[in-house]
Motif scaffolding. Structure first.
Motif, short mmCIF file in Angstrom:
data_model
loop_
_atom_site.label_atom_id
_atom_site.label_comp_id
_atom_site.label_asym_id
_atom_site.label_seq_id
_atom_site.Cartn_x
_atom_site.Cartn_y
_atom_site.Cartn_z
N MET A 1 0.83 -1.21 0.00
CA MET A 1 0.00 0.00 0.00
C MET A 1 0.87 1.26 0.00
O MET A 1 0.62 2.19 -0.73
CB MET A 1 -0.92 0.00 1.23
CG MET A 1 -1.86 1.17 1.26
SD MET A 1 -2.87 1.29 -0.21
CE MET A 1 -3.90 -0.15 -0.01
N LEU A 2 1.89 1.24 0.86
CA LEU A 2 2.83 2.38 0.90
C LEU A 2 4.26 1.85 0.94
O LEU A 2 4.56 0.92 1.69
CB LEU A 2 2.57 3.26 2.13
CG LEU A 2 3.52 4.46 2.30
CD1 LEU A 2 2.79 5.62 2.95
CD2 LEU A 2 4.74 4.11 3.17
N GLN A 3 5.11 2.45 0.13
CA GLN A 3 6.53 2.10 0.13
C GLN A 3 7.33 3.39 -0.02
O GLN A 3 7.12 4.15 -0.97
CB GLN A 3 6.86 1.17 -1.04
CG GLN A 3 8.30 0.71 -1.10
CD GLN A 3 8.57 -0.44 -0.15
OE1 GLN A 3 7.75 -1.31 0.01
NE2 GLN A 3 9.74 -0.46 0.46
N ALA A 4 8.19 3.65 0.95
CA ALA A 4 9.05 4.84 0.89
C ALA A 4 10.50 4.41 1.08
O ALA A 4 10.79 3.60 1.96
CB ALA A 4 8.65 5.84 1.96
N ILE A 5 11.38 4.96 0.26
CA ILE A 5 12.79 4.56 0.27
C ILE A 5 13.67 5.81 0.27
O ILE A 5 13.50 6.71 -0.56
CB ILE A 5 13.13 3.68 -0.95
CG1 ILE A 5 12.31 2.38 -0.93
CG2 ILE A 5 14.62 3.34 -0.97
CD1 ILE A 5 12.48 1.54 -2.18
N GLY A 6 14.60 5.86 1.21
CA GLY A 6 15.64 6.89 1.22
C GLY A 6 15.13 8.30 1.43
O GLY A 6 15.67 9.24 0.85
N ASP A 21 13.51 4.45 5.30
CA ASP A 21 12.79 3.45 4.51
C ASP A 21 11.64 2.93 5.36
O ASP A 21 11.83 2.59 6.54
CB ASP A 21 13.68 2.26 4.14
CG ASP A 21 14.90 2.65 3.32
OD1 ASP A 21 14.87 3.72 2.69
OD2 ASP A 21 15.87 1.87 3.32
N ILE A 22 10.44 2.89 4.78
CA ILE A 22 9.29 2.36 5.52
C ILE A 22 8.27 1.81 4.53
O ILE A 22 8.12 2.32 3.42
CB ILE A 22 8.65 3.45 6.42
CG1 ILE A 22 7.58 2.84 7.32
CG2 ILE A 22 8.09 4.60 5.60
CD1 ILE A 22 7.08 3.79 8.40
N SER A 23 7.59 0.74 4.94
CA SER A 23 6.52 0.18 4.13
C SER A 23 5.33 -0.15 5.03
O SER A 23 5.50 -0.46 6.21
CB SER A 23 6.99 -1.08 3.40
OG SER A 23 7.34 -2.09 4.33
N VAL A 24 4.14 -0.04 4.45
CA VAL A 24 2.91 -0.38 5.16
C VAL A 24 2.05 -1.21 4.21
O VAL A 24 1.80 -0.79 3.08
CB VAL A 24 2.13 0.89 5.59
CG1 VAL A 24 0.88 0.49 6.36
CG2 VAL A 24 3.01 1.82 6.42
#
Length: 216
Positions: A1-6, A21-24
């Protein structure tokens, strides 16, 4: 659903986020905890498109956010992202149901359709009898539940909550987190929550710890 990198962010030369970095996943409740100044709210605002990162990539509902600007970004935010803040930010001149409807009306949806959906949400949140009340006629816990309904009115891909219980007493705070769990279970809603409350964070699927602009 959510992916954030760097994800990085500086303010006046001070590094607030240092490569996060975070993912949900869908239907997941993730809580971000950490001391004041760790960068939690800054990260949430960037992920929610209320601020822009200096570098890094964010994808929500398979949409890379760096490809969106201006009206397209605003339209994506309105459709896919819900917000709940510490202070509910309800408009005092509007009733509870009207406050809930506003994001749906901004999206150009049918007024009747949005109002019907808002009524359903008020019933789910136990506020059906309070639809015609203005914010000043509601308790703090009721106002925050109206804010949650407003965040849900466009069936968002994810809801970002920034210290949503920070202005509530312990009983209402616990009730709000139970509500998030119920909404995950019944509506398959996804939440990313910034909170200082470890006990309430423990009700999440996952806890992410931040310190000095990094996830640790």
């Amino acid at each position: 659903m959510l992916q954030a990198i760097g994800i990085t962010k500086k303010y006046e030369g001070l590094a607030v986020l240092k490569g996060v970095d975070i993912s949900v996943g869908k239907s997941e409740i993730v809580s971000i905890v950490g001391s004041s100044g760790a960068g939690k709210s800054t990260l949430l605002h960037i992920l929610g498109t209320l601020d822009t990162p200096d570098s890094g990539n964010i994808v929500i509902a398979n949409q890379p956010l760096d490809l969106l600007q201006g009206r397209k970004l605003a339209a994506f935010r309105n459709k896919h992202i819900g917000f709940v803040f510490q202070f509910h930010h309800l408009l005092p001149e509007f009733t509870a149901i009207e406050n809930i409807c506003i994001p749906g009306w901004i999206a150009g949806r049918s007024k009747r359709e949005v109002k019907t959906e808002a009524s359903k949400l008020l019933d789910i949140l136990g506020l059906g009898a309070r639809a015609g009340n203005k914010p000043q006629q509601l308790s703090g816990g009721e106002q925050q539940r109206v804010a949650v309904a407003r965040a849900l009115i466009n069936n968002p891909s994810i809801v970002f909550a920034d210290e949503p219980t920070g202005n509530l007493d312990s009983e209402n705070a616990k009730a709000l987190h139970h509500l998030f769990v119920e909404l995950r279970n019944t509506l398959q809603q996804t939440f990313l929550i910034v909170t200082h409350n470890q006990e309430l964070a423990a009700m999440s699927n996952r806890i992410v710890y931040m310190k000095d602009g990094l996830i640790v």
